[in-house]
Design an enzyme around this catalytic site. Sequence first.
Site, PDB file in Angstrom:
ATOM      1  N   HIS A   1       1.820   3.513  -3.982  1.00 58.19           N
ATOM      2  CA  HIS A   1       2.928   4.567  -4.024  1.00 58.19           C
ATOM      3  C   HIS A   1       2.303   5.791  -4.391  1.00 58.19           C
ATOM      4  O   HIS A   1       2.864   6.815  -4.701  1.00 58.19           O
ATOM      5  CB  HIS A   1       3.920   4.146  -5.084  1.00 58.19           C
ATOM      6  CG  HIS A   1       4.617   2.850  -4.740  1.00 58.19           C
ATOM      7  ND1 HIS A   1       5.662   2.542  -5.371  1.00 58.19           N
ATOM      8  CD2 HIS A   1       4.194   1.943  -3.752  1.00 58.19           C
ATOM      9  CE1 HIS A   1       6.158   1.172  -4.990  1.00 58.19           C
ATOM     10  NE2 HIS A   1       5.191   0.927  -3.964  1.00 58.19           N
TER      11      HIS A   1
ATOM     12  N   GLU B   1      11.213  -4.101   1.228  1.00 53.75           N
ATOM     13  CA  GLU B   1      10.773  -4.716  -0.067  1.00 53.75           C
ATOM     14  C   GLU B   1      10.869  -3.514  -1.072  1.00 53.75           C
ATOM     15  O   GLU B   1      11.362  -3.706  -2.287  1.00 53.75           O
ATOM     16  CB  GLU B   1       9.619  -5.337  -0.050  1.00 53.75           C
ATOM     17  CG  GLU B   1       9.098  -6.204  -1.341  1.00 53.75           C
ATOM     18  CD  GLU B   1       8.407  -5.104  -2.124  1.00 53.75           C
ATOM     19  OE1 GLU B   1       7.955  -5.843  -3.334  1.00 53.75           O
ATOM     20  OE2 GLU B   1       8.006  -4.102  -2.091  1.00 53.75           O
TER      21      GLU B   1
ATOM     22  N   ASP C   1       7.560  -2.384   5.038  1.00 54.58           N
ATOM     23  CA  ASP C   1       7.818  -0.904   4.813  1.00 54.58           C
ATOM     24  C   ASP C   1       6.843  -0.259   3.708  1.00 54.58           C
ATOM     25  O   ASP C   1       5.980  -1.122   2.875  1.00 54.58           O
ATOM     26  CB  ASP C   1       9.230  -0.758   4.174  1.00 54.58           C
ATOM     27  CG  ASP C   1       9.495  -1.626   2.856  1.00 54.58           C
ATOM     28  OD1 ASP C   1       8.948  -2.790   2.752  1.00 54.58           O
ATOM     29  OD2 ASP C   1      10.278  -1.208   1.817  1.00 54.58           O
TER      30      ASP C   1
HETATM   31 ZN    ZN Z   1       4.067  -4.099  -2.009  1.00 51.45          ZN
END
Ligand code: ZN
Length: 418
Positions: free
Chosen positions: A389, A183, A88
């Site tokens: 991210h 995760e 993910d």
């Molecule tokens: Zn990671």
Amino acid sequence: MSDPFQSYAHSVTERFLRYVVIDTQSDPTSPTCPSTLKQKNLGRLLAAELQALGLADAHMDEHGYVYATIPATTDKAVPVICFCSHMDTSPDCSGADVKPQIVRNYRGGDIVLPGDPSQVIRPSEHPALAGQIGQDIVTSDGTTLLGADNKAGIAEIMDAAQFLLSNPAIKHGTIKILFTPDEEIGRGVDRVDLKKLGADFGYTMDGETAGNIEDETFSADGATIIINGVSAHPGFAKGKMEHAIKIASAIVDRLPKDTCSPETTEAREGFLHPVGVSGTLEQARLDFIVRDFSEQGLRQKEALLEDIVKDVMRDYPRSSYEMQVKAQYRNMKEVIDLHPEIVTYAEDAIRRAGLAPVRTSIRGGTDGSRLSFMGLPCPNIFAGEHAFHSRREWVSVGDMEKAVQTIVHLAMIWEERS
Ligand SMILES: [Zn+2]
């Protein structure tokens, strides 16, 4: 020793480019496993590719976990080693319609992302870029994250599998492959079947800079404080009312400002961090996360929090509070230190791949921190991911290839020393 990779054409980059265009964003608000069905699109592809490589038992289970076994090529009894990555991507940044870009032969300087020129990867903000001159660097187009976290790790494990299967003369024990969903929302190992996996030791391939190996994570608690104030009609409240919201605010105001908070700590310092506040006149609630590398550090921070609460409550004699602390996860070092060879072998593998190993700690948790306490000691090896991210996420082709070589050398070292 001769270089086993001399005549090998790595597949890690083409694999990576194939995997990142599949949207696998997880969703913390979903109660299902996997949290988003689309993660199974990547799981199905990986299971099929592993089958095509000749791994007969490769499959994805109903929860979206992918398992496969690379059979041993030695008669020695070698511990079974697992390599693990998550499928993910973070809910913090869009992962739909990822358009990977390759900057060939990076010459230094800013990388302006073509889909949104306001997104610039600057060496001043990404010091690791300085070590990438002459390398090919993969980025998104600036409108989404890239997904190197953790599809770089997946592509590296897949390429290492391909290498081992096409070089059967290389001696290694049984190798297990595990790809997990969810995760990024802290549920990556909720439905993992460790019995079925059957591994003795594991490595997540989910670290940052090439050469890094992480054998420590934070230890983590959550703390909740409920404040029961004293309600009264506001027109007749003088000397009677004790306002729960104001008590909660006073507690937050007295938290240490120059220490002990995420924005004022780094390296091995822990923190006390409010993550939620809600309330009415009568009752208010404060939620905290507490982080430190040691149990003692957690206890100190929780005691400090309670001291602040008690001190504030002295001004409100008819009000009361309840404080509750819940364990979230623990520093995996406690488990890994029982088997120091897991880390020293990995350091030797990194050296054989031509890099200087750097042992470091993670200011967070990993799938490995939970796996370690579930019985599968599991440090974290670099995958080469940077600025994860975010829309400025990047990874270099050279670092991914070094990670593939590290996996292969690690498999060989476990066999040599068994
Ligand atoms: Zn990671």
